[in-house]
Design a protein around this motif. Structure first.
Motif, PDB file in Angstrom:
ATOM      1  N   HIS A 336       0.834  -1.198   0.000  1.00 55.55           N
ATOM      2  CA  HIS A 336       0.000   0.000   0.000  1.00 55.55           C
ATOM      3  C   HIS A 336       0.876   1.259   0.000  1.00 55.55           C
ATOM      4  CE1 HIS A 336      -3.669   2.145   0.491  1.00 55.55           C
ATOM      5  NE2 HIS A 336      -3.412   2.570   1.744  1.00 55.55           N
ATOM      6  N   ASN A 340       1.076   4.014  -2.998  1.00 55.19           N
ATOM      7  CA  ASN A 340       0.813   5.449  -2.803  1.00 55.19           C
ATOM      8  C   ASN A 340       2.026   6.290  -3.191  1.00 55.19           C
ATOM      9  OD1 ASN A 340      -1.814   5.601  -2.075  1.00 55.19           O
ATOM     10  ND2 ASN A 340      -1.437   5.330   0.116  1.00 55.19           N
ATOM     11  N   ASN A 406     -11.178  10.263   4.046  1.00 57.16           N
ATOM     12  CA  ASN A 406     -10.674  11.000   5.217  1.00 57.16           C
ATOM     13  C   ASN A 406     -11.840  11.523   6.054  1.00 57.16           C
ATOM     14  OD1 ASN A 406      -7.995  10.675   4.721  1.00 57.16           O
ATOM     15  ND2 ASN A 406      -7.666  12.701   3.807  1.00 57.16           N
ATOM     16  N   ALA A 410     -12.875  10.415   9.811  1.00 57.67           N
ATOM     17  CA  ALA A 410     -12.761  11.406  10.888  1.00 57.67           C
ATOM     18  C   ALA A 410     -14.004  11.439  11.772  1.00 57.67           C
ATOM     19  CB  ALA A 410     -12.504  12.794  10.295  1.00 57.67           C
ATOM     20  N   GLU A 440     -13.837  14.864  13.802  1.00 61.47           N
ATOM     21  CA  GLU A 440     -13.057  15.383  14.939  1.00 61.47           C
ATOM     22  C   GLU A 440     -12.284  16.668  14.628  1.00 61.47           C
ATOM     23  OE1 GLU A 440     -10.606  11.947  15.518  1.00 61.47           O
ATOM     24  OE2 GLU A 440      -9.442  12.340  13.728  1.00 61.47           O
ATOM     25  N   GLY A 441     -12.141  17.016  13.318  1.00 61.88           N
ATOM     26  CA  GLY A 441     -11.410  18.229  12.930  1.00 61.88           C
ATOM     27  C   GLY A 441      -9.904  18.042  12.989  1.00 61.88           C
ATOM     28  N   ILE A 442      -9.192  19.074  12.593  1.00 60.05           N
ATOM     29  CA  ILE A 442      -7.726  18.994  12.574  1.00 60.05           C
ATOM     30  C   ILE A 442      -7.185  20.083  13.497  1.00 60.05           C
ATOM     31  CG2 ILE A 442      -5.669  19.006  11.084  1.00 60.05           C
ATOM     32  CD1 ILE A 442      -7.626  18.561   8.691  1.00 60.05           C
ATOM     33  N   VAL A 450      -0.836  18.595   6.827  1.00 61.03           N
ATOM     34  CA  VAL A 450      -1.643  17.522   6.222  1.00 61.03           C
ATOM     35  C   VAL A 450      -1.229  17.176   4.794  1.00 61.03           C
ATOM     36  CG1 VAL A 450      -3.686  17.792   7.679  1.00 61.03           C
ATOM     37  CG2 VAL A 450      -3.490  19.152   5.583  1.00 61.03           C
ATOM     38  N   PHE A 455       2.593  12.256   6.477  1.00 61.45           N
ATOM     39  CA  PHE A 455       2.034  12.789   7.726  1.00 61.45           C
ATOM     40  C   PHE A 455       0.684  12.120   7.947  1.00 61.45           C
ATOM     41  CE2 PHE A 455      -0.921  15.502   9.984  1.00 61.45           C
ATOM     42  CZ  PHE A 455      -0.249  15.609  11.190  1.00 61.45           C
ATOM     43  N   THR A 457      -2.173  10.763  11.265  1.00 63.71           N
ATOM     44  CA  THR A 457      -2.488  10.629  12.689  1.00 63.71           C
ATOM     45  C   THR A 457      -3.239   9.326  12.922  1.00 63.71           C
ATOM     46  OG1 THR A 457      -4.495  11.894  12.297  1.00 63.71           O
ATOM     47  CG2 THR A 457      -2.608  13.123  13.175  1.00 63.71           C
ATOM     48  N   LYS A 458      -3.282   8.494  11.832  1.00 69.38           N
ATOM     49  CA  LYS A 458      -4.088   7.274  11.935  1.00 69.38           C
ATOM     50  C   LYS A 458      -3.204   6.054  12.067  1.00 69.38           C
ATOM     51  CE  LYS A 458      -7.233   9.375   8.731  1.00 69.38           C
ATOM     52  NZ  LYS A 458      -7.675   9.347   7.349  1.00 69.38           N
ATOM     53  N   LEU A 466      -3.534  12.905   1.020  1.00 73.73           N
ATOM     54  CA  LEU A 466      -3.624  14.327   0.649  1.00 73.73           C
ATOM     55  C   LEU A 466      -2.459  14.790  -0.245  1.00 73.73           C
ATOM     56  CD1 LEU A 466      -5.221  16.031   3.790  1.00 73.73           C
ATOM     57  CD2 LEU A 466      -6.266  15.433   1.604  1.00 73.73           C
ATOM     58  N   PRO A 467      -1.217  14.316  -0.031  1.00 74.98           N
ATOM     59  CA  PRO A 467      -0.178  14.689  -0.997  1.00 74.98           C
ATOM     60  C   PRO A 467      -0.528  14.266  -2.425  1.00 74.98           C
ATOM     61  CG  PRO A 467       0.837  13.837   0.974  1.00 74.98           C
ATOM     62  CD  PRO A 467      -0.642  13.645   1.138  1.00 74.98           C
TER      63      PRO A 467
HETATM   64  N1  ATP Z   1     -11.518  15.270   7.069  1.00 75.44           N
HETATM   65  C1  ATP Z   1     -10.514  15.186   7.967  1.00 75.44           C
HETATM   66  N2  ATP Z   1     -10.798  15.317   9.293  1.00 75.44           N
HETATM   67  C2  ATP Z   1      -9.797  15.269  10.199  1.00 75.44           C
HETATM   68  N3  ATP Z   1      -8.484  15.054   9.905  1.00 75.44           N
HETATM   69  C3  ATP Z   1      -8.172  14.892   8.611  1.00 75.44           C
HETATM   70  C4  ATP Z   1      -9.143  14.956   7.598  1.00 75.44           C
HETATM   71  N4  ATP Z   1      -8.510  14.798   6.392  1.00 75.44           N
HETATM   72  C5  ATP Z   1      -7.209  14.636   6.678  1.00 75.44           C
HETATM   73  N5  ATP Z   1      -6.978  14.673   8.000  1.00 75.44           N
HETATM   74  C6  ATP Z   1      -5.684  14.578   8.683  1.00 75.44           C
HETATM   75  O1  ATP Z   1      -4.682  14.611   7.732  1.00 75.44           O
HETATM   76  C7  ATP Z   1      -3.822  13.517   7.817  1.00 75.44           C
HETATM   77  C8  ATP Z   1      -3.259  13.133   6.462  1.00 75.44           C
HETATM   78  O2  ATP Z   1      -4.267  12.638   5.656  1.00 75.44           O
HETATM   79  P1  ATP Z   1      -3.888  11.739   4.433  1.00 75.44           P
HETATM   80  O3  ATP Z   1      -5.111  11.437   3.694  1.00 75.44           O
HETATM   81  O4  ATP Z   1      -2.795  12.350   3.712  1.00 75.44           O
HETATM   82  O5  ATP Z   1      -3.304  10.453   5.133  1.00 75.44           O
HETATM   83  P2  ATP Z   1      -4.073   9.397   5.982  1.00 75.44           P
HETATM   84  O6  ATP Z   1      -5.525   9.515   5.782  1.00 75.44           O
HETATM   85  O7  ATP Z   1      -3.602   9.569   7.385  1.00 75.44           O
HETATM   86  O8  ATP Z   1      -3.526   8.056   5.406  1.00 75.44           O
HETATM   87  P3  ATP Z   1      -4.094   7.290   4.106  1.00 75.44           P
HETATM   88  O9  ATP Z   1      -4.729   8.318   3.289  1.00 75.44           O
HETATM   89  O10 ATP Z   1      -2.931   6.655   3.501  1.00 75.44           O
HETATM   90  O11 ATP Z   1      -5.081   6.304   4.641  1.00 75.44           O
HETATM   91  C9  ATP Z   1      -4.683  12.467   8.447  1.00 75.44           C
HETATM   92  O12 ATP Z   1      -3.934  11.498   9.123  1.00 75.44           O
HETATM   93  C10 ATP Z   1      -5.532  13.290   9.400  1.00 75.44           C
HETATM   94  O13 ATP Z   1      -4.836  13.552  10.597  1.00 75.44           O
END
Ligand code: ATP
Ligand code: MG
Length: 516
Positions: A336, A340, A406, A410, A440-442, A450, A455, A457-458, A466-467
């Protein structure tokens, strides 16, 4: 601006060919000639008239004195005596004849000679057609009759034959006067004007004369002094300007040198930045992959030891199966991450077409239908009438997939609402897609990170979602922004360019709304 053009005709041709001095001299000469001619004609006319009047008065006075002499009986009234007297008077210049006529008009005596008789006859008959004018005075007492004097006005014209010589002298004097006037005008006006003009020309060329040789105290002198002052001021400004220009040139060179240094430093920085980010990326990849790999290696070693010990009972087989399941998961995770990473790294150019953004969104939501159900999320769609956008269908689907996953992930609390709203922004000719969750917000600390690769938090997240989204949108020349309130939710806004801005309809239909 309107312009008057007179073809083949110049209003003031002299001004093109002659200078001011010539014009003034010409004008002075012309006015003198005109003035001289007019004066000559007037003088001549008046002079002739006065001479004629004079001659007539003289003739009349002769006739009256002869008539008075006859009346007083101062002379004998026989023709011989009268003839002698008349001969005397007849000698006077301008007198053609002098005659004494009787009561019936018969000639009693006539002088100065016989031809006078003929002249008398002609003068009387022609009554003004000849230059001889007949002047008659009656004799009242003594011998009745009249005294006639013939005045020859022609002598006046003859006398004027000398006039041209006088006129030429006058003309000569006038020309001399005109030349003197011209010299005075030249010295007092034209030469100073030349000097002033030359000085102004020099100033215009950037040469600033220190002194202007006009010493008069009149207006031209004042003008010369002002011009001298102006020239001095301009010379000093010019000097200042030149020194400033030199300074500027020096600072420009200095600036160019500094720019060059900055450019070098910048390219060095970019190079080291590149190395740093490459190093960071490599470190992150190594870190992300080394954990699952370490886990897999550990389990592989355990399995090898079990196999080598030869103890493979029922329980052992189950343990090995669990090891293998964990190894499978870890391998999948590695896959995975690599996938990515490849998505992020491979810079496949989007195949831009005119696409319906609602179709992309609906296709994405169809894929996520099961996840939405499982996560107990309420979906609210508000699609407005928007034009087609320029985009790559598959890549945009990937964008929405990442953003919506995402959002779903969340939302862990009670309220789980996912709203998707589309609208057309006429001014920027873009279509806005807002994806809002009640998750839950950021946190403020994380929101700037992000889009950083890896980066997350999961637990189990790769941090590449997001990149990848950012990379795709950048290639679409589109924008993404994230607003988040910790504890309340997050709104992701994606702004895509319309496919054909000129074809965009101006009517706005009612938005379609749905809740699932
Ligand atoms: N809608 C959202 N609500 C809260 N936090 C978010 C949201 N979207 C992104 N984030 C934060 O941004 C981080 C990066 O998101 P990203 O999609 O790049 O990676 P990921 O979701 O952690 O991993 P992956 O996409 O590979 O499953 C997340 O880990 C989360 O902390
Ligand atoms: Mg993600």
């Amino acid at each position: 601006m309107s312009q008057l053009v007179l073809r083949g005709f110049r209003l003031w041709p002299l001004s093109w060919h002659f200078g001011m001095a010539h014009q003034i001299a010409g004008l002075v000469l012309l006015s003198l000639i005109v003035f001289g001619t007019i004066t000559g004609v007037i003088i001549r006319t008046k002079y002739v008239a006065s001479l004629r009047e004079d001659l007539k008065a003289r003739g009349e006075s002769i006739a009256q004195s002869v008539a008075r002499s006859i009346q007083r009986g101062a002379i004998r009234q026989d023709p011989a005596s009268l003839g002698l007297l008349l001969k005397e008077f007849g000698q006077i210049h301008g007198v053609s004849y002098i005659a004494v006529l009787g009561q019936n008009g018969e000639v009693v005596a006539i002088g100065p000679q016989d031809a006078a008789l003929e002249a008398l006859g002609l003068a009387q008959a022609a009554a003004g057609d000849t230059p001889v004018v007949d002047l008659a005075v009656p004799v009242q007492s003594g011998m009745k009759g009249s005294v006639h004097v013939g005045v020859d006005l022609g002598v006046v014209e003859k006398g004027l034959e000398k006039v041209p010589a006088i006129v030429w002298r006058i003309v000569l004097v006038s020309i001399l006067c005109a030349m003197s006037v011209a010299v005075i005008v030249y010295l007092s006006t034209i030469r100073p004007i030349y000097v002033l003009t030359e000085s102004v020309r020099q100033i215009g060329q950037g040469r600033f004369p220190r002194a202007i040789p006009i010493r008069s105290r009149g207006e031209l002198g004042m003008l010369a002094r002002s011009l001298e002052q102006m020239s001095a001021d301009l010379a000093s400004y010019h000097e200042q300007l030149e020194s400033k220009t030199r300074e500027l040139e020096l600072s420009k060179e200095e600036l160019q040198r500094q720019n060059e240094e900055i450019r070098k430093a910048q390219s060095q920085m970019i190079r080291s930045e590149k190395f740093a980010s490459m190093g960071q990326l490599a470190a992150s990849v190594a870190h992300e992959i080394s954990n699952p790999l370490a886990g897999i290696l550990t389990y592989l070693k355990l399995i090898r030891r079990r196999l080598e010990s030869g103890r493979m009972g029922e329980g052992q087989q189950e343990t090995i199966r669990q090891y293998l399941v964990t190894m499978e998961k870890e391998t999948e995770r590695c896959g995975h991450i690599v996938k990515n990473l490849l998505d992020f790294a491979k810079s496949s150019e989007p195949d831009l077409r005119e696409i319906d953004i609602h179709r992309v969104l609906d296709d994405t939501l169809f894929l996520l239908n099961f996840k939405l159900l499982m996560s107990d999320v309420l979906l609210e769609k508000r699609y407005e009438d928007v034009p087609l956008v320029a985009g790559d269908f598959g890549q945009l689907k990937q964008v929405f997939l990442n953003v919506i996953i995402n959002a779903i992930e969340a939302m862990k609390g009670e309220e789980r609402v996912l709203s998707i709203h589309t609208q057309f922004h006429r001014e920027s000719q873009t279509v806005l897609v807002e994806i809002q969750d009640t998750g839950e917000g950021i946190s403020e600390k994380n929101i700037y990170r992000v889009f950083d690769p890896f980066f997350t938090t999961k637990r189990g997240g790769t941090g590449m979602g997001l990149p990848v989204v950012y990379g795709i949108l950048e290639k679409h020349n589109a924008d993404i922004s994230i607003d988040s309130q910790p504890g309340k939710g997050t709104k992701v806004t994606i702004q895509l360019n319309v496919a054909n801005p000129r074809r965009v309809s101006r009517t706005n239909q009612e938005p379609t709304e749905s809740r699932t």
